[in-house]
Enzyme design. Structure first.
Site, PDB file in Angstrom:
ATOM      1  N   ARG A  35     -11.865  -4.658 -31.564  1.00 23.10           N
ATOM      2  CA  ARG A  35     -11.091  -3.945 -30.675  1.00 23.10           C
ATOM      3  C   ARG A  35     -10.955  -2.478 -31.578  1.00 23.10           C
ATOM      4  NH1 ARG A  35      -6.130  -7.045 -30.465  1.00 23.10           N
ATOM      5  NH2 ARG A  35      -5.355  -5.560 -28.682  1.00 23.10           N
ATOM      6  N   ARG A  46      -9.378   4.199 -20.919  1.00 26.19           N
ATOM      7  CA  ARG A  46     -10.099   4.082 -21.977  1.00 26.19           C
ATOM      8  C   ARG A  46     -11.241   4.154 -22.251  1.00 26.19           C
ATOM      9  NH1 ARG A  46      -6.062  -0.865 -22.946  1.00 26.19           N
ATOM     10  NH2 ARG A  46      -6.616  -1.649 -25.150  1.00 26.19           N
ATOM     11  N   ARG A  92      -1.358 -14.167 -29.371  1.00 25.50           N
ATOM     12  CA  ARG A  92      -2.551 -13.678 -28.529  1.00 25.50           C
ATOM     13  C   ARG A  92      -3.679 -13.998 -28.987  1.00 25.50           C
ATOM     14  NH1 ARG A  92      -1.586  -7.506 -26.411  1.00 25.50           N
ATOM     15  NH2 ARG A  92      -3.809  -7.516 -26.916  1.00 25.50           N
ATOM     16  N   ARG A 118       1.439  -9.638 -35.278  1.00 23.75           N
ATOM     17  CA  ARG A 118       1.551 -10.096 -33.813  1.00 23.75           C
ATOM     18  C   ARG A 118       0.811 -11.263 -33.503  1.00 23.75           C
ATOM     19  NH1 ARG A 118      -0.037  -5.735 -29.586  1.00 23.75           N
ATOM     20  NH2 ARG A 118      -2.132  -6.726 -29.675  1.00 23.75           N
ATOM     21  N   LYS A 143       1.945   1.147 -28.967  1.00 26.91           N
ATOM     22  CA  LYS A 143       1.808   1.706 -27.472  1.00 26.91           C
ATOM     23  C   LYS A 143       2.795   0.883 -26.612  1.00 26.91           C
ATOM     24  CE  LYS A 143      -2.413   1.396 -26.056  1.00 26.91           C
ATOM     25  NZ  LYS A 143      -2.981   0.748 -26.943  1.00 26.91           N
TER      26      LYS A 143
END
Ligand code: AMP
Length: 187
Positions: A144, A88, A133, A127, A13
């Protein structure tokens, strides 16, 4: 154009949103990015949001909705925007509807990037290595995805019913996914 880009964490996204916003000449409004900027800046909003983000949970609507309302009221969003990561929850859908209605507008299109779950986990773990992160550890990634499935996936039915939804395969090369999205948007 007022567009919402949806999809599970790791579907690409953020990457697509940056390219599309540039192409469409509208601001990219990412709640995740705004939260991360606040975390980095050590603001009260960031301190509040971090507890939830680090656990893979959603930041409470009371915090998130106000933040989006302020952002969408900025002059650069008056003629369009690309929303990434908001709404969301079903409650956020209602909230966005009323924010936009108060400006006499509404969403034009909702694009859902679809992705294979195993591929998504692999992308997020990758990632984690590349960007470090705090919410990209394996446990948090699984949480998540669970939260997405429970709370966010149902939104697609709502937007489908409104005739706004376009589902786009998010797998493959970035440029290929971008052209699929642009095709769906008729651009
Ligand atoms: P993202 O970069 O979009 O994956 O967002 C990172 C994190 O920010 C999410 O896992 C949530 O903790 C928080 N977040 C982003 N957008 C929202 C939202 N609309 N509602 C609640 N929490 C959000």
């Amino acid at each position: 154009m007022r567009i919402l880009l949806m999809g599970p964490p790791g579907a690409g996204k953020g990457t697509q949103a940056v390219v599309l916003a540039e192409r469409l000449g509208v601001p990219h409004v990412s709640t995740g990015d705004i939260f991360r900027a606040n975390v980095a800046g050590g603001t009260p909003l960031g301190i509040e949001a971090k507890r939830y983000m680090d656990a893979g949970e959603y930041v409470p609507d009371s915090v998130t909705n106000d933040m989006v309302r302020d952002r969408l009221a900025q002059p650069d969003a008056a003629n369009g925007f690309l929303l990434d990561g908001y709404p969301r929850t079903l409650a956020q859908v209602d909230e966005l509807d009323s924010m936009l209605a108060s400006h006499g507008s509404s969403l034009d299109r909702v694009v859902e990037l679809t992705a294979d779950l195993d591929e998504v986990v692999a992308r997020l773990l990758n990632r984690a290595v590349e960007q470090g992160r705090a919410d990209d550890t394996e446990d948090v990634i699984r949480r998540r995805l669970e939260v997405y499935t429970e709370q966010t996936a149902p939104l697609t039915a709502v937007y489908n019913q409104r005739g706004l939804l376009a589902q786009v395969d998010g797998m493959g090369a970035v440029a290929d996914v971008t052209s699929r999205i642009l095709d769906e948007l008729g651009i």
